[in-house]
Scaffold this motif. Sequence first.
Motif, PDB file in Angstrom:
ATOM      1  N   ALA A  94      37.955  39.817  38.900  1.00 10.70           N
ATOM      2  CA  ALA A  94      37.462  40.776  39.891  1.00 10.70           C
ATOM      3  C   ALA A  94      35.994  40.523  40.216  1.00 10.70           C
ATOM      4  O   ALA A  94      35.571  40.669  41.369  1.00 10.70           O
ATOM      5  CB  ALA A  94      37.650  42.200  39.373  1.00 10.70           C
ATOM      6  N   TYR A  95      35.215  40.117  39.221  1.00 13.78           N
ATOM      7  CA  TYR A  95      33.791  39.877  39.431  1.00 13.78           C
ATOM      8  C   TYR A  95      33.519  38.544  40.132  1.00 13.78           C
ATOM      9  O   TYR A  95      32.590  38.437  40.937  1.00 13.78           O
ATOM     10  CB  TYR A  95      33.050  39.866  38.091  1.00 13.78           C
ATOM     11  CG  TYR A  95      32.983  41.198  37.386  1.00 13.78           C
ATOM     12  CD1 TYR A  95      32.841  42.395  38.088  1.00 13.78           C
ATOM     13  CD2 TYR A  95      33.048  41.263  35.985  1.00 13.78           C
ATOM     14  CE1 TYR A  95      32.772  43.608  37.422  1.00 13.78           C
ATOM     15  CE2 TYR A  95      32.970  42.472  35.322  1.00 13.78           C
ATOM     16  CZ  TYR A  95      32.835  43.653  36.038  1.00 13.78           C
ATOM     17  OH  TYR A  95      32.772  44.848  35.374  1.00 13.78           O
ATOM     18  N   PHE A  96      34.316  37.520  39.812  1.00 15.61           N
ATOM     19  CA  PHE A  96      33.940  36.162  40.217  1.00 15.61           C
ATOM     20  C   PHE A  96      35.027  35.415  41.000  1.00 15.61           C
ATOM     21  O   PHE A  96      34.970  34.191  41.114  1.00 15.61           O
ATOM     22  CB  PHE A  96      33.557  35.345  38.978  1.00 15.61           C
ATOM     23  CG  PHE A  96      32.455  35.959  38.165  1.00 15.61           C
ATOM     24  CD1 PHE A  96      31.174  36.070  38.675  1.00 15.61           C
ATOM     25  CD2 PHE A  96      32.709  36.459  36.898  1.00 15.61           C
ATOM     26  CE1 PHE A  96      30.148  36.646  37.930  1.00 15.61           C
ATOM     27  CE2 PHE A  96      31.695  37.032  36.135  1.00 15.61           C
ATOM     28  CZ  PHE A  96      30.411  37.129  36.655  1.00 15.61           C
ATOM     29  N   SER A  97      36.024  36.130  41.535  1.00 16.06           N
ATOM     30  CA  SER A  97      37.027  35.481  42.384  1.00 16.06           C
ATOM     31  C   SER A  97      37.448  36.452  43.479  1.00 16.06           C
ATOM     32  O   SER A  97      37.032  37.613  43.489  1.00 16.06           O
ATOM     33  CB  SER A  97      38.244  35.046  41.560  1.00 16.06           C
ATOM     34  OG  SER A  97      39.174  36.101  41.397  1.00 16.06           O
ATOM     35  N   ASP A  98      38.318  35.960  44.362  1.00 19.24           N
ATOM     36  CA  ASP A  98      38.814  36.778  45.466  1.00 19.24           C
ATOM     37  C   ASP A  98      40.302  37.088  45.318  1.00 19.24           C
ATOM     38  O   ASP A  98      40.952  37.460  46.303  1.00 19.24           O
ATOM     39  CB  ASP A  98      38.565  36.060  46.797  1.00 19.24           C
ATOM     40  CG  ASP A  98      37.086  35.794  47.043  1.00 19.24           C
ATOM     41  OD1 ASP A  98      36.268  36.696  46.768  1.00 19.24           O
ATOM     42  OD2 ASP A  98      36.751  34.683  47.497  1.00 19.24           O
ATOM     43  N   LEU A  99      40.845  36.967  44.128  1.00 19.34           N
ATOM     44  CA  LEU A  99      42.260  37.246  43.912  1.00 19.34           C
ATOM     45  C   LEU A  99      42.563  38.731  44.089  1.00 19.34           C
ATOM     46  O   LEU A  99      41.719  39.594  43.808  1.00 19.34           O
ATOM     47  CB  LEU A  99      42.685  36.813  42.503  1.00 19.34           C
ATOM     48  CG  LEU A  99      43.331  35.428  42.372  1.00 19.34           C
ATOM     49  CD1 LEU A  99      42.387  34.336  42.841  1.00 19.34           C
ATOM     50  CD2 LEU A  99      43.780  35.178  40.939  1.00 19.34           C
ATOM     51  N   SER A 100      43.773  39.018  44.532  1.00 23.40           N
ATOM     52  CA  SER A 100      44.233  40.403  44.657  1.00 23.40           C
ATOM     53  C   SER A 100      44.618  40.947  43.285  1.00 23.40           C
ATOM     54  O   SER A 100      44.829  40.186  42.332  1.00 23.40           O
ATOM     55  CB  SER A 100      45.444  40.478  45.586  1.00 23.40           C
ATOM     56  OG  SER A 100      46.558  39.813  45.004  1.00 23.40           O
ATOM     57  N   ASP A 101      44.719  42.264  43.158  1.00 17.60           N
ATOM     58  CA  ASP A 101      45.113  42.874  41.885  1.00 17.60           C
ATOM     59  C   ASP A 101      46.472  42.381  41.394  1.00 17.60           C
ATOM     60  O   ASP A 101      46.620  42.071  40.203  1.00 17.60           O
ATOM     61  CB  ASP A 101      45.109  44.402  41.998  1.00 17.60           C
ATOM     62  CG  ASP A 101      43.694  44.983  41.915  1.00 17.60           C
ATOM     63  OD1 ASP A 101      42.768  44.241  41.526  1.00 17.60           O
ATOM     64  OD2 ASP A 101      43.527  46.175  42.219  1.00 17.60           O
TER      65      ASP A 101
END
Length: 212
Positions: A94-101
């Motif tokens: 969550a802090y260092f990527s753009d992946l979804s939950d």
Amino acid sequence: MTKQKFNDQRTAIQDYLGVSDTSGGSRRSCFVAALVDARTFTGRDPQTGKKLPGSNHGCWLGALGYMALLDQVGSCLKPKGMNVDGSQIKKSLAYFSDLSDPEIEAIYALRCAFAHDYSLVNINQSRQDRQHIFTLYQGDTAPLIKLPRVSWNGDFSTVTVDYRTVVNLEAFGDLVEAVCKRAREQAAKDDLEISLPRGVSELLLRYFFVVR
């Protein structure tokens, strides 16, 4: 390290991430050690992370090393002013990527399957988003993750292709390399803080070792 440097959060973070080294080469962080090992097992240059031709970039042991890195980064660091609840892997992604939950929870489920018994299945009846049966492969163009058409209910007698979560382990290595790069960039700008309960002292005593 001198006492002043020992108590300097910015210096400790940069030493931990390998952005700098104020110990004169006598100390090494567990982060740097894990990154070098993960790169070695996945056919990458140990110092740069560049993929070497003809290598196994989807090695399971190497992927497990990258997963441990995500756990560690999520335990140790966060961008200043940000707070995310959940697993350490969820925090780091969550802090260092753009992946979804949903993608993050699937990666966490794969980490549990690998770390607990080196398997392709994670059972979690209380968290449907963490219950997966995985198909893994290696490729340099395919997406990182393909979520299942139908959420798997944990029944092994009903498994079809629609229930499978597909993960590209080579792309996963690329993802963690990008996470590490982003963390280092933010550390260089003094945009990170230590999230461990005991701060600098815990980071240096828990995640550094002496090189002899």
